[in-house]
Design a protein around this motif. Sequence first.
Motif, PDB file in Angstrom:
ATOM      1  N   SER A   1     -35.781 -98.349 -72.023  1.00 25.80           N
ATOM      2  CA  SER A   1     -35.541 -98.816 -70.655  1.00 25.80           C
ATOM      3  C   SER A   1     -34.047 -98.832 -70.330  1.00 25.80           C
ATOM      4  CB  SER A   1     -36.138-100.212 -70.489  1.00 25.80           C
ATOM      5  OG  SER A   1     -35.898-100.715 -69.210  1.00 25.80           O
ATOM      6  N   SER A   2     -33.230 -99.298 -71.268  1.00 24.95           N
ATOM      7  CA  SER A   2     -31.775 -99.340 -71.061  1.00 24.95           C
ATOM      8  C   SER A   2     -31.193 -97.944 -70.874  1.00 24.95           C
ATOM      9  CB  SER A   2     -31.077-100.021 -72.246  1.00 24.95           C
ATOM     10  OG  SER A   2     -31.445-101.360 -72.339  1.00 24.95           O
ATOM     11  N   VAL A   3     -31.612 -97.011 -71.726  1.00 27.62           N
ATOM     12  CA  VAL A   3     -31.119 -95.631 -71.605  1.00 27.62           C
ATOM     13  C   VAL A   3     -31.523 -95.051 -70.258  1.00 27.62           C
ATOM     14  CG1 VAL A   3     -31.305 -93.276 -72.515  1.00 27.62           C
ATOM     15  CG2 VAL A   3     -31.041 -95.204 -74.094  1.00 27.62           C
ATOM     16  N   SER A   4     -32.774 -95.240 -69.884  1.00 26.50           N
ATOM     17  CA  SER A   4     -33.256 -94.719 -68.592  1.00 26.50           C
ATOM     18  C   SER A   4     -32.482 -95.326 -67.430  1.00 26.50           C
ATOM     19  CB  SER A   4     -34.741 -95.022 -68.414  1.00 26.50           C
ATOM     20  OG  SER A   4     -35.499 -94.325 -69.355  1.00 26.50           O
ATOM     21  N   ARG A   5     -32.265 -96.625 -67.480  1.00 24.79           N
ATOM     22  CA  ARG A   5     -31.546 -97.312 -66.399  1.00 24.79           C
ATOM     23  C   ARG A   5     -30.134 -96.745 -66.226  1.00 24.79           C
ATOM     24  NH1 ARG A   5     -33.081-101.961 -67.665  1.00 24.79           N
ATOM     25  NH2 ARG A   5     -31.439-102.486 -69.152  1.00 24.79           N
ATOM     26  N   TYR A   6     -29.405 -96.596 -67.335  1.00 32.31           N
ATOM     27  CA  TYR A   6     -28.046 -96.044 -67.254  1.00 32.31           C
ATOM     28  C   TYR A   6     -28.055 -94.600 -66.775  1.00 32.31           C
ATOM     29  CZ  TYR A   6     -25.519 -99.980 -69.239  1.00 32.31           C
ATOM     30  OH  TYR A   6     -24.948-101.203 -69.442  1.00 32.31           O
ATOM     31  N   ALA A   7     -28.962 -93.812 -67.302  1.00 31.49           N
ATOM     32  CA  ALA A   7     -29.037 -92.399 -66.903  1.00 31.49           C
ATOM     33  C   ALA A   7     -29.317 -92.275 -65.408  1.00 31.49           C
ATOM     34  CB  ALA A   7     -30.112 -91.674 -67.713  1.00 31.49           C
ATOM     35  N   HIS A   8     -30.244 -93.081 -64.922  1.00 27.21           N
ATOM     36  CA  HIS A   8     -30.602 -92.992 -63.499  1.00 27.21           C
ATOM     37  C   HIS A   8     -29.504 -93.555 -62.592  1.00 27.21           C
ATOM     38  CE1 HIS A   8     -34.963 -92.735 -65.044  1.00 27.21           C
ATOM     39  NE2 HIS A   8     -34.440 -91.537 -64.912  1.00 27.21           N
ATOM     40  N   LYS A   9     -28.793 -94.586 -63.055  1.00 28.14           N
ATOM     41  CA  LYS A   9     -27.648 -95.100 -62.290  1.00 28.14           C
ATOM     42  C   LYS A   9     -26.595 -94.020 -62.096  1.00 28.14           C
ATOM     43  CE  LYS A   9     -27.399-100.053 -63.183  1.00 28.14           C
ATOM     44  NZ  LYS A   9     -26.631-101.113 -63.849  1.00 28.14           N
ATOM     45  N   LEU A  10     -26.453 -93.155 -63.094  1.00 29.74           N
ATOM     46  CA  LEU A  10     -25.471 -92.079 -63.039  1.00 29.74           C
ATOM     47  C   LEU A  10     -26.056 -90.797 -62.435  1.00 29.74           C
ATOM     48  CD1 LEU A  10     -23.855 -92.730 -66.527  1.00 29.74           C
ATOM     49  CD2 LEU A  10     -22.869 -93.250 -64.288  1.00 29.74           C
ATOM     50  N   ASN A  11     -27.252 -90.910 -61.874  1.00 28.84           N
ATOM     51  CA  ASN A  11     -27.947 -89.803 -61.201  1.00 28.84           C
ATOM     52  C   ASN A  11     -28.289 -88.628 -62.117  1.00 28.84           C
ATOM     53  OD1 ASN A  11     -28.127 -91.017 -58.620  1.00 28.84           O
ATOM     54  ND2 ASN A  11     -25.960 -90.531 -58.292  1.00 28.84           N
ATOM     55  N   PHE A  12     -28.568 -88.928 -63.396  1.00 26.37           N
ATOM     56  CA  PHE A  12     -29.031 -87.896 -64.315  1.00 26.37           C
ATOM     57  C   PHE A  12     -30.551 -87.862 -64.288  1.00 26.37           C
ATOM     58  CE2 PHE A  12     -25.002 -89.041 -66.588  1.00 26.37           C
ATOM     59  CZ  PHE A  12     -24.352 -87.847 -66.345  1.00 26.37           C
ATOM     60  N   GLU A  13     -31.098 -86.668 -64.290  1.00 25.28           N
ATOM     61  CA  GLU A  13     -32.538 -86.520 -64.445  1.00 25.28           C
ATOM     62  C   GLU A  13     -32.854 -86.802 -65.909  1.00 25.28           C
ATOM     63  OE1 GLU A  13     -35.759 -82.957 -64.532  1.00 25.28           O
ATOM     64  OE2 GLU A  13     -34.157 -82.799 -63.041  1.00 25.28           O
ATOM     65  N   PHE A  14     -33.832 -87.672 -66.139  1.00 26.23           N
ATOM     66  CA  PHE A  14     -34.142 -88.036 -67.518  1.00 26.23           C
ATOM     67  C   PHE A  14     -35.493 -88.736 -67.584  1.00 26.23           C
ATOM     68  CE2 PHE A  14     -34.098 -91.225 -70.949  1.00 26.23           C
ATOM     69  CZ  PHE A  14     -34.040 -90.364 -72.011  1.00 26.23           C
ATOM     70  N   GLN A  15     -36.292 -88.399 -68.615  1.00 22.52           N
ATOM     71  CA  GLN A  15     -37.562 -89.079 -68.878  1.00 22.52           C
ATOM     72  C   GLN A  15     -37.858 -89.102 -70.370  1.00 22.52           C
ATOM     73  OE1 GLN A  15     -40.275 -86.729 -66.421  1.00 22.52           O
ATOM     74  NE2 GLN A  15     -40.607 -88.569 -65.197  1.00 22.52           N
ATOM     75  N   TRP A  16     -38.409 -90.218 -70.810  1.00 27.83           N
ATOM     76  CA  TRP A  16     -38.884 -90.358 -72.179  1.00 27.83           C
ATOM     77  C   TRP A  16     -40.358 -89.965 -72.266  1.00 27.83           C
ATOM     78  CZ3 TRP A  16     -35.606 -91.312 -75.973  1.00 27.83           C
ATOM     79  CH2 TRP A  16     -34.474 -92.105 -75.758  1.00 27.83           C
ATOM     80  N   GLN A  17     -40.778 -89.575 -73.445  1.00 25.15           N
ATOM     81  CA  GLN A  17     -42.209 -89.504 -73.738  1.00 25.15           C
ATOM     82  C   GLN A  17     -42.718 -90.945 -73.667  1.00 25.15           C
ATOM     83  OE1 GLN A  17     -43.445 -87.018 -77.108  1.00 25.15           O
ATOM     84  NE2 GLN A  17     -44.455 -88.845 -77.898  1.00 25.15           N
ATOM     85  N   SER A  18     -43.950 -91.140 -73.264  1.00 21.87           N
ATOM     86  CA  SER A  18     -44.423 -92.496 -72.992  1.00 21.87           C
ATOM     87  C   SER A  18     -44.532 -93.393 -74.224  1.00 21.87           C
ATOM     88  CB  SER A  18     -45.778 -92.451 -72.279  1.00 21.87           C
ATOM     89  OG  SER A  18     -46.734 -91.836 -73.107  1.00 21.87           O
ATOM     90  N   ASN A  19     -44.640 -92.875 -75.408  1.00 23.47           N
ATOM     91  CA  ASN A  19     -44.810 -93.691 -76.592  1.00 23.47           C
ATOM     92  C   ASN A  19     -43.708 -93.390 -77.587  1.00 23.47           C
ATOM     93  OD1 ASN A  19     -46.151 -95.550 -78.264  1.00 23.47           O
ATOM     94  ND2 ASN A  19     -48.150 -94.728 -77.703  1.00 23.47           N
ATOM     95  N   PHE A  20     -43.835 -93.849 -78.796  1.00 27.66           N
ATOM     96  CA  PHE A  20     -42.924 -93.494 -79.881  1.00 27.66           C
ATOM     97  C   PHE A  20     -43.732 -93.491 -81.170  1.00 27.66           C
ATOM     98  CE2 PHE A  20     -42.851 -98.087 -79.902  1.00 27.66           C
ATOM     99  CZ  PHE A  20     -42.753 -98.440 -81.233  1.00 27.66           C
ATOM    100  N   TYR A  21     -43.178 -92.877 -82.185  1.00 26.14           N
ATOM    101  CA  TYR A  21     -43.847 -92.785 -83.479  1.00 26.14           C
ATOM    102  C   TYR A  21     -43.114 -93.671 -84.470  1.00 26.14           C
ATOM    103  CZ  TYR A  21     -45.739 -88.713 -81.190  1.00 26.14           C
ATOM    104  OH  TYR A  21     -46.339 -87.884 -80.290  1.00 26.14           O
ATOM    105  N   GLU A  22     -43.884 -94.287 -85.353  1.00 24.82           N
ATOM    106  CA  GLU A  22     -43.269 -95.097 -86.400  1.00 24.82           C
ATOM    107  C   GLU A  22     -44.009 -94.897 -87.704  1.00 24.82           C
ATOM    108  OE1 GLU A  22     -45.153 -97.581 -87.912  1.00 24.82           O
ATOM    109  OE2 GLU A  22     -46.747 -97.538 -86.445  1.00 24.82           O
ATOM    110  N   HIS A  23     -43.281 -95.113 -88.768  1.00 27.09           N
ATOM    111  CA  HIS A  23     -43.835 -95.066 -90.114  1.00 27.09           C
ATOM    112  C   HIS A  23     -43.269 -96.275 -90.846  1.00 27.09           C
ATOM    113  CE1 HIS A  23     -44.936 -93.567 -94.091  1.00 27.09           C
ATOM    114  NE2 HIS A  23     -43.694 -93.813 -94.459  1.00 27.09           N
ATOM    115  N   ILE A  24     -44.131 -97.052 -91.438  1.00 24.73           N
ATOM    116  CA  ILE A  24     -43.681 -98.214 -92.196  1.00 24.73           C
ATOM    117  C   ILE A  24     -43.186 -97.724 -93.548  1.00 24.73           C
ATOM    118  CG2 ILE A  24     -44.359-100.430 -93.187  1.00 24.73           C
ATOM    119  CD1 ILE A  24     -46.716-100.293 -91.032  1.00 24.73           C
ATOM    120  N   VAL A  25     -41.930 -97.998 -93.853  1.00 19.43           N
ATOM    121  CA  VAL A  25     -41.324 -97.572 -95.111  1.00 19.43           C
ATOM    122  C   VAL A  25     -41.710 -98.598 -96.174  1.00 19.43           C
ATOM    123  CG1 VAL A  25     -39.174 -96.994 -96.299  1.00 19.43           C
ATOM    124  CG2 VAL A  25     -39.423 -96.507 -93.843  1.00 19.43           C
ATOM    125  N   ARG A  26     -42.386 -98.131 -97.198  1.00 19.14           N
ATOM    126  CA  ARG A  26     -42.992 -99.070 -98.150  1.00 19.14           C
ATOM    127  C   ARG A  26     -42.263 -99.208 -99.480  1.00 19.14           C
ATOM    128  NH1 ARG A  26     -48.043-100.324 -95.788  1.00 19.14           N
ATOM    129  NH2 ARG A  26     -48.608 -98.782 -94.238  1.00 19.14           N
TER     130      ARG A  26
END
Length: 170
Positions: A118-143
């Motif tokens: 959200s922070s990255v998107s907010r800054y990018a859009h304030k500066l009028n950059f076109e930008f979008q994230w993929q809706s999710n993210f991937y994680e792996h628990i390091v064991r």
Amino acid sequence: MKNKFKSKSLRLRYWNYQNSAVYFVTICTKNKVHYFGEIVQEKIHYSPIGSICYVLWNEMQHRNKHIILGDFVIMPNHIHAILILLSDNIENNNHLGTNRFQNIGKNSLSSIIGGYKSSVSRYAHKLNFEFQWQSNFYEHIVRNEYSLEKISQYILENPTKWSKKYNNDL
């Protein structure tokens, strides 16, 4: 057609993402667009949005006492990172993750990554950059330590592998 637009969670159902753990996280841009820069001679050259990503990633640790940042790399269309989540939660492990919304609360992995995106998107859009994230993210628990070493090596070698695969500039 109940829950037609509901996406399936990528999180482990019986894991509490608010408890202390080490995670390998990958966050991608929408449609794999190269918003963050380009790899030239095995090094990332950040675009303005890539610079925003870099600065805000490093600031996360200073803003949240529950986070320690490990190795990370910003690639042209994704970020790989090791994030260590520290928690004050001491819970009974018998009912971890049985409630889908348990993993969404304050200082959960999802809320931390969501806040970052959200922070990255907010800054990018304030500066009028076109930008979008993929809706999710991937994680792996390091064991274990061995897995952590292999993941760290993968993260640090990612620009070189990208360069060899896509640029042939060696």
